[in-house]
Design an enzyme around this catalytic site. Sequence first.
Site, short mmCIF file in Angstrom:
data_model
loop_
_atom_site.label_atom_id
_atom_site.label_comp_id
_atom_site.label_asym_id
_atom_site.label_seq_id
_atom_site.Cartn_x
_atom_site.Cartn_y
_atom_site.Cartn_z
N ASN A 142 -49.17 -3.79 79.65
CA ASN A 142 -49.66 -3.87 80.91
C ASN A 142 -48.61 -2.50 81.79
O ASN A 142 -47.79 -2.54 81.39
CB ASN A 142 -49.80 -4.77 81.78
CG ASN A 142 -50.81 -5.71 81.41
OD1 ASN A 142 -51.74 -5.82 80.83
ND2 ASN A 142 -50.26 -6.89 81.60
N ALA B 252 -45.47 -6.50 75.49
CA ALA B 252 -44.40 -5.33 75.59
C ALA B 252 -43.14 -5.79 76.06
O ALA B 252 -42.20 -5.39 75.42
CB ALA B 252 -45.25 -4.19 76.50
N ASN B 253 -43.03 -6.48 76.88
CA ASN B 253 -41.96 -6.94 77.55
C ASN B 253 -40.95 -7.77 76.39
O ASN B 253 -40.06 -7.48 76.43
CB ASN B 253 -42.20 -8.01 78.77
CG ASN B 253 -42.87 -7.54 79.92
OD1 ASN B 253 -42.66 -6.39 80.09
ND2 ASN B 253 -43.17 -8.29 80.99
N GLU C 165 -52.05 -13.12 76.72
CA GLU C 165 -52.96 -12.23 77.69
C GLU C 165 -53.71 -11.24 76.86
O GLU C 165 -54.09 -10.21 77.31
CB GLU C 165 -51.72 -11.23 78.34
CG GLU C 165 -51.01 -12.14 79.56
CD GLU C 165 -50.03 -10.96 80.40
OE1 GLU C 165 -49.57 -11.57 81.31
OE2 GLU C 165 -49.56 -10.05 79.56
N ASP D 204 -34.74 -9.78 90.03
CA ASP D 204 -36.04 -9.93 89.89
C ASP D 204 -36.45 -11.00 88.70
O ASP D 204 -35.93 -11.04 87.70
CB ASP D 204 -36.39 -8.67 89.41
CG ASP D 204 -37.96 -8.38 89.20
OD1 ASP D 204 -38.99 -9.11 89.50
OD2 ASP D 204 -38.41 -7.30 88.80
N THR E 1 -39.41 -11.05 87.15
CA THR E 1 -40.47 -11.00 86.52
C THR E 1 -40.51 -11.32 85.01
O THR E 1 -41.32 -11.66 84.58
CB THR E 1 -40.96 -9.39 86.95
OG1 THR E 1 -41.07 -9.39 88.28
CG2 THR E 1 -42.39 -9.04 86.39
N ASP F 118 -40.27 -14.11 79.74
CA ASP F 118 -40.33 -13.10 78.39
C ASP F 118 -38.86 -12.56 77.63
O ASP F 118 -38.81 -12.86 76.28
CB ASP F 118 -40.94 -11.70 78.49
CG ASP F 118 -42.47 -11.88 79.49
OD1 ASP F 118 -43.12 -12.55 78.76
OD2 ASP F 118 -42.79 -10.90 80.02
N ARG G 215 -31.33 -7.61 87.24
CA ARG G 215 -32.04 -6.25 87.38
C ARG G 215 -33.40 -6.19 87.75
O ARG G 215 -34.34 -7.08 87.20
CB ARG G 215 -31.66 -5.32 86.08
CG ARG G 215 -30.03 -5.07 85.85
CD ARG G 215 -30.02 -4.39 84.84
NE ARG G 215 -29.76 -4.81 83.71
CZ ARG G 215 -29.64 -4.55 82.39
NH1 ARG G 215 -29.44 -3.04 82.21
NH2 ARG G 215 -29.72 -5.11 81.12
#
Length: 305
Positions: A14, A45-46, A142, A247, A249, A253, A286
């Site tokens: 994404n 991808a992460n 996903e 972060d 996010t 992952d 980060r």
Amino acid sequence: MSQKPHIAIIGSLNMDIVVEADRPPMLGETVMGKQVHFIPGGKGANQAVASARLGAKTTMIGAVGNDAFGQELILAMRHEGIDTEAVKTVSDSPTGVASIVLAQGDNQIIVVAGANEACLPQDLTTQEDRIADADLVLLQLEIPLETVVSAAKTAKRLGKTVVLNPAPARPLPDELLQNVDVLIPNESELFLLAGVEAGHDIESAMRSLLNKGVQTVVTTLGAKGAAYLSESDGAGFVPSHSVQVVDTTGAGDSFNAGFSYAYATGCSVADSVAFATKVAALAVTRLGAQAGMPTLTQVEEFNRE
């Protein structure tokens, strides 16, 4: 760590559109943001970038759209040394997008799957040689569930270790769980899969998944750490590390990739969880899921602090 493993990631790619704000908006409210970032993302991808940063030979299997975002995602992965030959480009769907509001040290995310829905079981047939060459196959949710089931069954048939990160949360068929060696949910995903209410005893919830055929369950518990239950390694808990969070996010992952890397080199479940907690601790210091992924050297230096 021993030899560098080969990890194949089958999953999503994404473009993350990250908006920073002082606080998230309430329903129906508009707030002013501070900055916007366009950052390569997607759980698959992460995890691939995290794996490659740690030094694993990394293969990505997935799909992007025939657009600028898709081209940028593939270039970003190639820059990390990831084999992207099995990432197909489709013309009838845009590249997947995640809209992320980053505020007060946490995030809210809306994902539009786009081309990720075009990662289909038949794609695995054409990429079977790549799967056969891997030591471990890492999956998430996903992409279409039928593809995840097919990937797990294919990997097991080829004698590979299968790790599944069951996110975003959804009920899963026993057919999939029976082909998973290591399941890595967070607490809410664990309770959903176990069919119990939030706040239920974590170990008994993990035990119910072992009863469905999973060999090992590792439950991430955010700032508290991670618990595990394994047919081979028993039960245990590994506390997290205290760091300055920027972060979150890519936290999950990075943990999944860190565990997979260590486990594929022959580490025990406990040692793999301990390694993964260090990878995740560094990742959240980060901004950006992929940009925040640490190198093996950074993890080893963190080890000595």
